[in-house]
Write an enzyme that holds these catalytic residues in place. Sequence first.
Site, mmCIF file in Angstrom:
data_model
loop_
_atom_site.group_PDB
_atom_site.id
_atom_site.type_symbol
_atom_site.label_atom_id
_atom_site.label_comp_id
_atom_site.label_asym_id
_atom_site.label_seq_id
_atom_site.Cartn_x
_atom_site.Cartn_y
_atom_site.Cartn_z
ATOM 1 N N LYS A 33 42.201 58.816 73.748
ATOM 2 C CA LYS A 33 41.302 58.383 72.668
ATOM 3 C C LYS A 33 40.613 59.618 72.076
ATOM 4 O O LYS A 33 40.201 60.521 72.815
ATOM 5 C CB LYS A 33 40.270 57.405 73.249
ATOM 6 C CG LYS A 33 39.333 56.788 72.213
ATOM 7 C CD LYS A 33 38.413 55.749 72.861
ATOM 8 C CE LYS A 33 37.491 55.104 71.832
ATOM 9 N NZ LYS A 33 36.642 54.055 72.404
ATOM 10 N N SER A 82 36.333 49.500 70.049
ATOM 11 C CA SER A 82 36.670 50.684 69.278
ATOM 12 C C SER A 82 37.971 51.347 69.714
ATOM 13 O O SER A 82 38.523 52.159 68.991
ATOM 14 C CB SER A 82 35.534 51.706 69.387
ATOM 15 O OG SER A 82 35.398 52.163 70.734
ATOM 16 N N SER A 100 34.496 47.774 74.171
ATOM 17 C CA SER A 100 35.524 48.551 73.457
ATOM 18 C C SER A 100 36.789 48.846 74.241
ATOM 19 O O SER A 100 37.726 49.421 73.697
ATOM 20 C CB SER A 100 34.932 49.866 72.947
ATOM 21 O OG SER A 100 34.087 49.617 71.864
#
Length: 491
Positions: A78, A158, A182
């Site tokens: 990420k 997210s 998330s």
Amino acid sequence: MTDLTSLTIADAREGLASKSFTARELTDAHLAAIEAARVLNAYVLETPDRAREMARAADEKIAKGEGGPLAGIPLGIKDLFATRDIRTTACSKILGNFIPPYESTVTSQLWRDGAVLLGKLNNDEFAMGSSNETSCFGPVTNPWRRKGSNTTLVPGGSSGGSASAVAALLCMGATATDTGGSIRQPAAFTATVGIKPTYGRCSRWGIVAFASSLDQAGPIARTTRDAAILMRSMAGHDPKDTTSVDIAVPNYEAAIGKSVKGMKIGIPKEYRLDGMPAEIEKLWSEGAQWLEAAGAELVEVSLPHTKYALPAYYIVAPAEASSNLARYDGVRYGLREPAKNIIEMYENSRADGFGDEVRRRVLIGTYVLSAGYYDAYYLRAQKVRTLIKKDFEDCFAKGVHAILTPATPSAAFGIGEKGGADPVEMYLNDIFTVTVNMAGLPGIAVPAGKDTQGLPLGLQLIGRPFDEETLFSLGEVIEQAAGRFPAPKWW
């Protein structure tokens, strides 16, 4: 030979050990898959040269019998995790082409164990979002589609790039972060497994901060076993993070397949929301029956302060974000807009560098921390947080081992369908997940079925502090009962 990208981490580990294929072959297969799936926009930076170099090093170590627990396993990272000498932007324009001279603790532990970096994955800007539509690199597309429809769906946020890449077989696993859901919400939207560990279990050092008392790193993988394998490498004490807890890291994989006989599973009545879709209710009941069939005991529990969790979260998180994001001012690194004086430069850089959602949350956070409002909002929200934590403690004190809830209030929705005029509509996606962050507890989302349109739905298990092993054991029961269902390929 089986398509290398469809192997689980556990399968690939065996194949590499038995020399059925090399780490280089495994890496090349994933790099080709990434190239063919750019339409999903899951990666914001591909690192093929670095990946091949790391794979070659892994092959050499495996040949000598010195391969680590993740030797040769290709992962996506990420874009919130700092990667040394590789661009890290938190998917925000304000960080520009920031190239960190250091490596986050979590990723350094993955490389220590032999993993291979395929590239950086898309996420909501500064991890602020529930759909991966706020990224400065554009939205991520979910590899799943509704039956008979070409509508592009969100992968959740997210960590949408992480979930989309794992589901579309563009990496064997991915790092992710969870501040209010998330990891678990994108996992539920994409039929992947995501675990948010106990607060303090994984180091936050080198991860771009959103809300420091809520953020926690964790893995997204294809199976419960794979998540357990990744989690063992990611977890551990870090003296560089004062919130990191010095407790030995167990072998999480050993919990897979363990009997759940006699475990008490709490079913919280407060999670039965008005207007909850019938298919979510049905899935929840099915999940409870699967656990009961495996020997667990179901008990109704009460978490009376659940209804205050979402409003309290949307005070605490923006307040901490407003404080954390003050460092992005155009002075030291990242975007700098021209101006006549320094104040104007701050204003111009921040106005141009931050997207709408980040600006919204910074404004809310600054407001609730301002003189005259601090006690009315932030302090009160922290008191509510203590009550939420106590609700869980009371449940666990009565012998409850874990709590079963839905992971999301619906399946994935279309890009642009929610939150346009009313941001609160988007915030409601976190309704089942935020309590876990507010209480600092571990939570896992496991694929459990599909809705009437053929989209995946997940169930969430919430555990006692530092008892992720129980969640892996229970998650495996649900996974075995529900079966695995890959996304039908259309890209």
